[in-house]
Design a protein around this motif. Sequence first.
Motif, PDB file in Angstrom:
ATOM      1  N   UNK A 270       0.811  -1.209   0.000  1.00 43.06           N
ATOM      2  CA  UNK A 270       0.000   0.000   0.000  1.00 43.06           C
ATOM      3  C   UNK A 270       0.845   1.260   0.000  1.00 43.06           C
ATOM      4  N   UNK A 274       1.560  -2.033  -4.728  1.00 42.84           N
ATOM      5  CA  UNK A 274       0.106  -1.909  -4.807  1.00 42.84           C
ATOM      6  C   UNK A 274      -0.568  -2.529  -3.582  1.00 42.84           C
ATOM      7  N   UNK A 275      -1.789  -2.096  -3.279  1.00 43.76           N
ATOM      8  CA  UNK A 275      -2.526  -2.653  -2.138  1.00 43.76           C
ATOM      9  C   UNK A 275      -3.031  -4.071  -2.404  1.00 43.76           C
ATOM     10  N   UNK A 276      -2.871  -4.572  -3.625  1.00 49.12           N
ATOM     11  CA  UNK A 276      -3.365  -5.919  -3.920  1.00 49.12           C
ATOM     12  C   UNK A 276      -2.230  -6.934  -3.855  1.00 49.12           C
ATOM     13  N   UNK A 277      -2.597  -8.169  -3.505  1.00 51.02           N
ATOM     14  CA  UNK A 277      -1.609  -9.237  -3.355  1.00 51.02           C
ATOM     15  C   UNK A 277      -0.937  -9.544  -4.697  1.00 51.02           C
ATOM     16  N   UNK A 278      -1.734  -9.728  -5.754  1.00 49.85           N
ATOM     17  CA  UNK A 278      -1.161 -10.071  -7.050  1.00 49.85           C
ATOM     18  C   UNK A 278      -0.293  -8.925  -7.587  1.00 49.85           C
ATOM     19  N   UNK A 279      -0.715  -7.688  -7.342  1.00 55.87           N
ATOM     20  CA  UNK A 279       0.081  -6.534  -7.772  1.00 55.87           C
ATOM     21  C   UNK A 279       1.405  -6.474  -7.038  1.00 55.87           C
TER      22      UNK A 279
ATOM     23  N   UNK B 422      -4.547  -7.458 -10.234  1.00 59.28           N
ATOM     24  CA  UNK B 422      -3.219  -7.375 -10.849  1.00 59.28           C
ATOM     25  C   UNK B 422      -2.545  -6.034 -10.579  1.00 59.28           C
ATOM     26  N   UNK B 436       2.825   4.641  -3.278  1.00 61.82           N
ATOM     27  CA  UNK B 436       1.517   4.136  -3.661  1.00 61.82           C
ATOM     28  C   UNK B 436       0.344   4.719  -2.876  1.00 61.82           C
TER      29      UNK B 436
END
Lengths: 516, 516
Positions: A270, A274-279, B422, B436
């Motif tokens: 974050x 990115x705040x997403x796992x895959x990102x 993603x 971010x």
Amino acid sequence: MVEAVAGRRARSGGGAARRAERTGMRIEAARFITRGIPNLDILNEEALEIIEANAETVLEEIGVAFVENPRALKLWKEAGATVEGERVHIPRGLARKLCATAPAQFTQIARNPERNVEIGGKNLVLAPVYGPPFVRDNSGGRRYATMADFNNFVKLGYMSKWLHHSGGTVCEPTDIPVAKRHLDMLMAHMTLSDKPFMGSVTEPSRAEDSVAMTEILFKGVDGGLNGRCAMTSLININSPLTFDSVMMGALEAYAEAGQACIISPFIVGGAMAPVSVAGTLTQVLAEVMAGVAYSQLIRPGAPVIFGAFVTSIDMNSGAPTFGTPEASQVTYGAGQLARRMGLPFRSAGAFCGSKLPDAQAGYESANSLNMGLLSGVNFMLHACGWLEGGLVSSYEKFVMDADQLGILHRLAAAVPVDENGQGMDAIREVGPGGHYLGCAHTQANYQTAFWKSEVLDYKPFETWEEEGARDTAALASERVTRLLGAYEAPPLDAGIREELEAFIARRKEVLPDAMA
Amino acid sequence: MVEAVAGRRARSGGGAARRAERTGMRIEAARFITRGIPNLDILNEEALEIIEANAETVLEEIGVAFVENPRALKLWKEAGATVEGERVHIPRGLARKLCATAPAQFTQIARNPERNVEIGGKNLVLAPVYGPPFVRDNSGGRRYATMADFNNFVKLGYMSKWLHHSGGTVCEPTDIPVAKRHLDMLMAHMTLSDKPFMGSVTEPSRAEDSVAMTEILFKGVDGGLNGRCAMTSLININSPLTFDSVMMGALEAYAEAGQACIISPFIVGGAMAPVSVAGTLTQVLAEVMAGVAYSQLIRPGAPVIFGAFVTSIDMNSGAPTFGTPEASQVTYGAGQLARRMGLPFRSAGAFCGSKLPDAQAGYESANSLNMGLLSGVNFMLHACGWLEGGLVSSYEKFVMDADQLGILHRLAAAVPVDENGQGMDAIREVGPGGHYLGCAHTQANYQTAFWKSEVLDYKPFETWEEEGARDTAALASERVTRLLGAYEAPPLDAGIREELEAFIARRKEVLPDAMA
């Protein structure tokens, strides 16, 4: 209490057995873990392929920055990358191809050959906390770390059965000039322990000092250093996608000397990813591929580790958070990506955000330690002693975590199903309504059947209450005192010690005295 | 502090939203977990086949004891077993064949249909601690549990977002006569919560009372009870290999009424089972097969759960120990055996041996909770509140554990790899060296991106210190007070309540008043 112990001088060689007998302490060292159980793979093939394809896109399209590093830009250009300013655009497939010369597994030697570790494959090597500027103990509270603290943590690491590695900056000795402290830190690892250790990365010249001192130390070991890997050092990437010249300078020095580096994005999800796992996984993979590829441009075959330091963030306060499910998901996924690259994997640790070695510390650390075992980590830094988001090395938590590491050893082993393991004789002997405590199978196996904590409380309530109703931190504090009181340094050749001291004296003469 | 709150009267219906607004509490209830990640299978096919073959040998050769239960002996004889005295020898394959009529998954209905749970398959249902005669809180210390405590724990369970089930004996209300307390306990679950619950098992007639009260309660629900499963009750096997008439009497009553039972060996390894993991698994499998087979002899198709309560023992003191690797290995293995039988699996919990909600409690509980998720548990009793080896229900630990259960929910979910997951736009937007926190992807996702504790401390050190340097137990204590202060009972039809009260009054008239 710890302060008082810190003043004791380590005595070299001999007497350890007698001392152990007198104090009731046995100093044992477990072999590194070799897993007999599978890893937990949470990503399916489709997810892995998406992330791998995206990482190639990141490297090619966005690129990575090698800051103030003309040598790196030159090497990347020669290898086929497009260099614009300090930005390196790496064509699809190039980074992964360059990574192929890095070994899947390597040996890090120790001055005591029984403490050599194998990094990679099904192995897991455990190393202590790295980096905190503060220490905390039950009696002294939180304070800036000193060299006396540093020595204490190296001693505790040496005496921790389940710890395979002496680590590096077990705390930051703030009472020694910045430019000189790496010398004293290395000397502590080299003389107060015989386990493998890490080198300095805060300046390329300090990496060179580390190599020079290691060469002296290994004069006392059969075969000498002779280009073998005797240090595994921590090279952090400035996420996102930035490789600074200090860390890269250290990497270059180590790779050239055949010493291992952990190439490790430093991710607070974050904020730096990115705040997403895959990102996050996409960025981690891109960064590690670029860093490992660069190590192989410096010296093909240089030993490296796919690192991933990952935490999430509390979006309200901006504070990093530990033992969280998203950090676990990233770690599980990164383990799968590392194995697909055929690289050793570093992640996890006894992470926690708690200010005290309390229940929060226990939950968060256990979450991270279990995830570390099951995600296939090969090198676990911060496996004990970490407190307050890494700001503090905790004496009590060091021995509490180090005790828990015994659980990982047992859990990693395959379940025996030989005749003794099946225990059918016991079931036959005892029968319905019976009791197993006295049966022959129990008598033959009870001493090794179950892992047993050396810190936690197993006493009946009444006994525990009579003894002061102590919590885990109090019990751990007592163990710290006992361990440091019983410490004996492992023997070291006097000539080697003098040569190391002379090297340090020469270097200290020319290095500046600034404290910050 | 808890004492003071315990005296408040629950107000039924309405006002919950206003109260929530005033107190800043939101009462949410998560759906039971459905796993998107695989289980960890630590046993290979060979090991599983050895254990399964040995379990058949145990049933045939050694047999199991059904004590003081002529009906069971008759049913077993008719089914093809050899009965000698109270010992039932079950021919190879017979028990497994009888088990085949038990459902792989079933629905347990709640009076609020939104709280119905699916038990089996990839699902995980979380229920609170069961059985402790003592309670502990920060202000009152350790003391015998009362009905006021019982009510408080039911309220806390109702208000715990990540808890799907109200449980059963959340503590033993020692101030109510033994023969009457099941009535008050059921009344508490039925009126103070709208989540599913467990029935009484301490006497066959109490199981019948449980069914009768459940029939009244479900008059207020579409379709009524009508033979549907609305209770999942805990039937312990007296390991090794013994089925007593009290527990079997309760099992018979529930099976006949179509109510679910957890058929659960109660294993302290080394005492009630062999000291070896494979030996313990052999006995567990034999016991569960015999118990489940018997339930199907009572009523084919009766819903049951393959249970395994497993701890190891400290061989020095004889004390049970928790969060240990051997208990984990047995649980992982038992999960595999349950899945091969096609039965729902109950095991794990927030187990600990600690006397306090301290670091030991955190480590041990987190070890067990993680193992519970990854071993494929479908019904997790003791998921929060367990302290001191199950002797104590802890107010503070209840809310600490219940908070950690949120982690299991997140960790169990598959990692999203859709376009948003993603996060490539974010990596493109931020680029090397950027941050971010402010990017569009973060802004769009930050509110749901990361799990966030509602108990643990995430504050900066200075703030935390100014606020009193509180440990986790102190923070949890504050949460307990806040939750109980904000409690509002879920609405219940006044006629149903009166009918339940009348039933209890009638039963209490004829039941004895002995306190032990």
